[in-house]
Design an enzyme around this catalytic site. Structure first.
Site, short mmCIF file in Angstrom:
data_model
loop_
_atom_site.label_atom_id
_atom_site.label_comp_id
_atom_site.label_asym_id
_atom_site.label_seq_id
_atom_site.Cartn_x
_atom_site.Cartn_y
_atom_site.Cartn_z
NE ARG A 66 -3.90 -1.77 2.62
CZ ARG A 66 -4.83 -1.72 3.56
NH1 ARG A 66 -4.77 -0.76 4.47
NH2 ARG A 66 -5.79 -2.61 3.60
CG ASP A 68 1.62 6.43 3.05
OD1 ASP A 68 0.85 5.50 3.33
OD2 ASP A 68 2.66 6.67 3.69
CE1 TYR A 129 7.33 2.41 -2.04
CE2 TYR A 129 8.33 0.47 -1.04
CZ TYR A 129 7.21 1.21 -1.37
OH TYR A 129 5.97 0.73 -1.02
NE ARG A 216 6.24 10.46 2.78
CZ ARG A 216 5.03 10.78 3.21
NH1 ARG A 216 4.06 9.87 3.23
NH2 ARG A 216 4.79 12.00 3.64
#
Length: 281
Positions: A66, A68, A129, A216
């Protein structure tokens, strides 16, 4: 977080159903993340609606990870189970038909029949990522403004790289996560690299899985080092914490892109899913 439509693997009973594997890409700028939410545009909501329209049956997707609100993807993976007869009628034109229905910020490059044991979420071996930012005075190139964050201070990427190396391995990343009740924050961080190319700084992160806001938050800690506000050993010292570290900034969502998800061979899918369920909860 979506509570009405939990992201659990779809039931696959073999009774006339076929499991489909979807490659999904999206520009997350105008999207409120992956998970379906009432009165909000999400990837899951738009994609399930489009699939349901084409296949003429309700579709529930399970996703590899998932993302954000504001986060992008070029290598997202999802699966769903649909009646074989519907798949057989649409298999040669499903991608093209989805292109005609989906909004331009969501794309499905491929849909293929998957092994019955394939599970986009629990069978994954690793997620990869990339975070893009620039400390150029003039900001990001106009054509990359949606996936590259303008950073207001010059960054010492050598110091950031030293800090990143100290975070590798299996640790409890509670300091870098928003805890979810009943879920572990122990993760195996396989790679965390900081590379400068001119004014562009790219931070690549790979792990077996990431907890909520982890990438992040890692980027936020590394940029604090790059700005000289923290020493290179500081991010690693936070691994001793058993709760979220409030002093760790969370980098803006727009710089983050999910680029790849890895899976084992078909004959190892079931074992991998069982192992992941046992470890992650």
């Amino acid at each position: 977080m979506n509570t009405e439509h939990p992201d659990e693997p779809a039931t696959h009973d073999g009774g006339g159903l076929v499991r489909l594997r979807l490659a999904v890409s999206y520009d997350g700028t105008a999207l409120h993340g992956w998970a379906r939410q009432p009165d909000q545009r999400t990837v899951q909501g738009d994609l399930e609606e489009a699939l349901g329209t084409v296949l003429r049956t309700p579709v529930q997707l399970t996703v590899a990870g998932r993302t954000d609100a504001g986060v992008h993807a070029t290598g997202q993976v999802a699966h769903c189970d649909v009646p074989r007869a519907l798949w057989d009628r649409q298999r040669d034109r499903l991608v093209r038909r989805l292109r005609g229905i989906l909004p331009p910020d969501i794309a499905v490059p491929s849909v293929v029949e998957a092994h019955p044991d394939f599970d986009a979420r629990f069978a994954a071996l690793g997620r990869h990522y990339v975070y893009r930012l620039t400390d150029a005075d003039w900001g990001p190139p106009p054509l990359r403004r949606s996936d590259t964050v303008a950073w207001g201070r010059a960054l010492d990427t050598d110091a950031m790289a030293v800090a990143a190396a100290l975070l590798l391995g299996e640790h409890d990343f509670a300091a870098y996560c928003r805890r979810r009740e009943g879920a572990t924050t122990i993760r195996a961080l396989l790679a965390l690299q900081v590379v400068r190319t001119g004014e562009l700084v790219t931070i690549s992160a790979s792990a077996d899985a990431f907890c909520h806001s982890m990438v992040r938050s890692l980027v936020g800690a590394l940029t604090a080092v790059g700005e000289g506000r923290r020493t290179p050993d500081w991010p690693a010292t936070l691994l001793a914490r058993d709760e979220r570290a409030s002093e760790v900034p969370v980098a803006p969502a727009g710089g983050l892109t999910l680029v790849r998800v890895d899976y084992p061979p078909d004959d190892m899918l079931a074992d991998r899913a069982l192992l992941t369920r046992a470890r992650r909860g």
